[in-house]
Scaffold this motif. Sequence first.
Motif, mmCIF file in Angstrom:
data_model
loop_
_atom_site.group_PDB
_atom_site.id
_atom_site.type_symbol
_atom_site.label_atom_id
_atom_site.label_comp_id
_atom_site.label_asym_id
_atom_site.label_seq_id
_atom_site.Cartn_x
_atom_site.Cartn_y
_atom_site.Cartn_z
ATOM 1 N N ARG A 226 16.475 -6.212 33.732
ATOM 2 C CA ARG A 226 17.242 -7.267 34.420
ATOM 3 C C ARG A 226 18.641 -7.346 33.821
ATOM 4 N N THR A 227 19.553 -6.580 34.393
ATOM 5 C CA THR A 227 20.911 -6.540 33.834
ATOM 6 C C THR A 227 21.634 -7.869 33.969
ATOM 7 N N GLU A 228 21.189 -8.728 34.908
ATOM 8 C CA GLU A 228 21.859 -10.026 35.079
ATOM 9 C C GLU A 228 21.701 -10.912 33.850
ATOM 10 N N VAL A 229 20.689 -10.607 33.012
ATOM 11 C CA VAL A 229 20.507 -11.371 31.772
ATOM 12 C C VAL A 229 21.751 -11.269 30.892
ATOM 13 N N LEU A 230 22.481 -10.175 31.000
ATOM 14 C CA LEU A 230 23.653 -9.948 30.161
ATOM 15 C C LEU A 230 24.909 -10.597 30.720
ATOM 16 N N SER A 231 24.797 -11.267 31.878
ATOM 17 C CA SER A 231 25.975 -11.890 32.489
ATOM 18 C C SER A 231 26.518 -12.994 31.598
ATOM 19 N N PRO B 195 27.059 -0.165 24.696
ATOM 20 C CA PRO B 195 26.147 -1.141 24.097
ATOM 21 C C PRO B 195 26.707 -2.541 24.253
ATOM 22 N N GLU B 196 25.815 -3.506 24.445
ATOM 23 C CA GLU B 196 26.222 -4.888 24.705
ATOM 24 C C GLU B 196 26.133 -5.738 23.438
ATOM 25 N N PRO B 197 27.262 -6.205 22.927
ATOM 26 C CA PRO B 197 27.252 -6.973 21.676
ATOM 27 C C PRO B 197 26.877 -8.449 21.844
ATOM 28 N N LEU B 198 26.728 -8.930 23.099
ATOM 29 C CA LEU B 198 26.434 -10.342 23.306
ATOM 30 C C LEU B 198 25.092 -10.755 22.706
ATOM 31 N N ILE B 199 24.128 -9.819 22.704
ATOM 32 C CA ILE B 199 22.797 -10.065 22.127
ATOM 33 C C ILE B 199 22.502 -8.902 21.196
ATOM 34 N N THR B 200 22.675 -9.088 19.925
ATOM 35 C CA THR B 200 22.530 -7.972 18.982
ATOM 36 C C THR B 200 21.833 -8.424 17.704
ATOM 37 N N LEU B 201 20.924 -7.587 17.227
ATOM 38 C CA LEU B 201 20.281 -7.819 15.939
ATOM 39 C C LEU B 201 20.929 -6.876 14.930
ATOM 40 N N TRP B 202 21.742 -7.440 14.053
ATOM 41 C CA TRP B 202 22.481 -6.677 13.046
ATOM 42 C C TRP B 202 21.673 -6.611 11.756
ATOM 43 N N GLU B 203 21.469 -5.409 11.238
ATOM 44 C CA GLU B 203 20.790 -5.247 9.956
ATOM 45 C C GLU B 203 21.773 -5.494 8.806
ATOM 46 N N PRO B 204 21.274 -5.789 7.589
ATOM 47 C CA PRO B 204 22.185 -6.015 6.461
ATOM 48 C C PRO B 204 23.153 -4.871 6.211
ATOM 49 N N ARG B 205 22.745 -3.629 6.528
ATOM 50 C CA ARG B 205 23.635 -2.485 6.319
ATOM 51 C C ARG B 205 24.871 -2.558 7.220
ATOM 52 N N ALA B 206 24.847 -3.456 8.220
ATOM 53 C CA ALA B 206 26.006 -3.600 9.103
ATOM 54 C C ALA B 206 27.165 -4.311 8.405
ATOM 55 N N TYR B 207 26.865 -5.141 7.411
ATOM 56 C CA TYR B 207 27.908 -5.957 6.778
ATOM 57 C C TYR B 207 29.042 -5.113 6.209
ATOM 58 N N ARG C 164 12.910 -3.625 17.545
ATOM 59 C CA ARG C 164 13.874 -3.553 16.442
ATOM 60 C C ARG C 164 13.670 -2.278 15.635
ATOM 61 N N ASN C 165 14.761 -1.655 15.261
ATOM 62 C CA ASN C 165 14.707 -0.487 14.374
ATOM 63 C C ASN C 165 15.522 -0.793 13.125
ATOM 64 N N PRO C 166 14.856 -1.218 12.046
ATOM 65 C CA PRO C 166 15.585 -1.588 10.830
ATOM 66 C C PRO C 166 16.250 -0.415 10.126
ATOM 67 N N SER C 167 15.951 0.825 10.570
ATOM 68 C CA SER C 167 16.609 1.994 9.990
ATOM 69 C C SER C 167 17.986 2.237 10.598
ATOM 70 N N LYS C 168 18.304 1.496 11.652
ATOM 71 C CA LYS C 168 19.599 1.622 12.308
ATOM 72 C C LYS C 168 20.534 0.509 11.849
ATOM 73 N N LEU C 169 21.794 0.636 12.216
ATOM 74 C CA LEU C 169 22.764 -0.406 11.887
ATOM 75 C C LEU C 169 22.472 -1.685 12.669
ATOM 76 N N ALA C 170 22.037 -1.527 13.922
ATOM 77 C CA ALA C 170 21.779 -2.676 14.776
ATOM 78 C C ALA C 170 20.872 -2.260 15.921
ATOM 79 N N THR C 171 20.232 -3.257 16.538
ATOM 80 C CA THR C 171 19.454 -3.062 17.756
ATOM 81 C C THR C 171 20.063 -3.935 18.840
ATOM 82 N N CYS C 172 20.343 -3.334 19.997
ATOM 83 C CA CYS C 172 20.993 -4.083 21.075
ATOM 84 C C CYS C 172 20.585 -3.474 22.410
ATOM 85 N N PHE C 173 21.102 -4.035 23.486
ATOM 86 C CA PHE C 173 20.841 -3.514 24.825
ATOM 87 C C PHE C 173 21.999 -2.647 25.306
ATOM 88 N N HIS C 174 21.656 -1.653 26.111
ATOM 89 C CA HIS C 174 22.685 -0.872 26.803
ATOM 90 C C HIS C 174 23.036 -1.597 28.094
#
Length: 376
Positions: free
Chosen positions: A354-359, A312-324, A295-305
Amino acid sequence: MTSKPHKKHAKLAVPEGGRFHRSEFAILGAPCDIIQNFSQQLATSLSPDHHIGYVDAAHNSEARKDVFTTVYSDNIDHHALTFQDEAIDYRFRSLFNTSDAVLINGNHFKAAKQIVLINEKKRASLERKLDRLTNVTLFVLDDGQQEVFSFLEEHVDDYASIPVFSIKDVEGITGVLKHEISSKTPGIKGLVLAGGKSTRMGQDKGNIDYHGKPQREYLADLMSGFCEETFISVRNEASVFDTQYPLIADSFHDLGPYGGILSAFRKDPNSAWLTIATDIPLLDKKTLDYLIRHRNPSKLATCFHNPETGFPEPLITLWEPRAYPVLLQFLANGYSCPRKVLINSDIEELKIDRTEVLSNVNTQDELASILPKVNA
């Protein structure tokens, strides 16, 4: 004729912090040129790990000759924006949204926390501004100063426990500021995005049993090991199913996952939100652990490519408060796609082995093809 009673504003959760930022420090007690140079030294020392904003005031008033109300300039290595706005107070937080902390010239502005410079030239001025010392983080002795002014002891809370540094000890001072910034790193709450209509599947995707229980429960259990609290997102309060997890009903309607994410931030704008779509059956603890550890809390979000889409894949994303506020701004501009927000924002994008995780599974055919992989 009697006047109608004043209607109170809606009860909304309010973002933490001060006028400019959730982590802001007013530097006062010295001439402005010293404060400016000191702020630059601190920002340089804190970078590149932290993005630091700065607030100051012009010392020489200039009459505006520009007829434009807003001027944007692309200056190659930076952007410049000049504008006229009488109601600027309500925009400060947005202007500094990409910063991890904001340093402020305390000779001109107040802030939630203060760094007090001890400088003989500003002794009398500081004594007149004691009401501004509400939460002192540091005392900093300017060149030639040997001790903190005695009058501060009786006016500053917890005086004895406040660290004292020489202004030359930039490393020691930034060490304290790094701790202050990291202490403001938001906790993580989890949200299973299970409010879709499942039209293509023909049945509730959140109720499909891949792992011995409904998928929404499996994901919520998985997330609970990483989150302070875990919720399940639903379309409306009439949604009924057995669960041990609290629900968050969409308060932004007909926006799909986007509405679920915004509704979570509306409930708690001070937490980071780990959001996971309910239709990804191959997600495992190892993948989530990797996401959280990177996780990088200095970014808007942390996710997988996602190498299959190249985005970027929005199915699994950690959104920081600055994203709101950014999500709200995209919505105001007519966009309700989480992926579009990620593509056009400063994010931490992780590689996944393991890209299949994003299926994700949306149809009966996809369900039939994924089941052998789930049971493998």
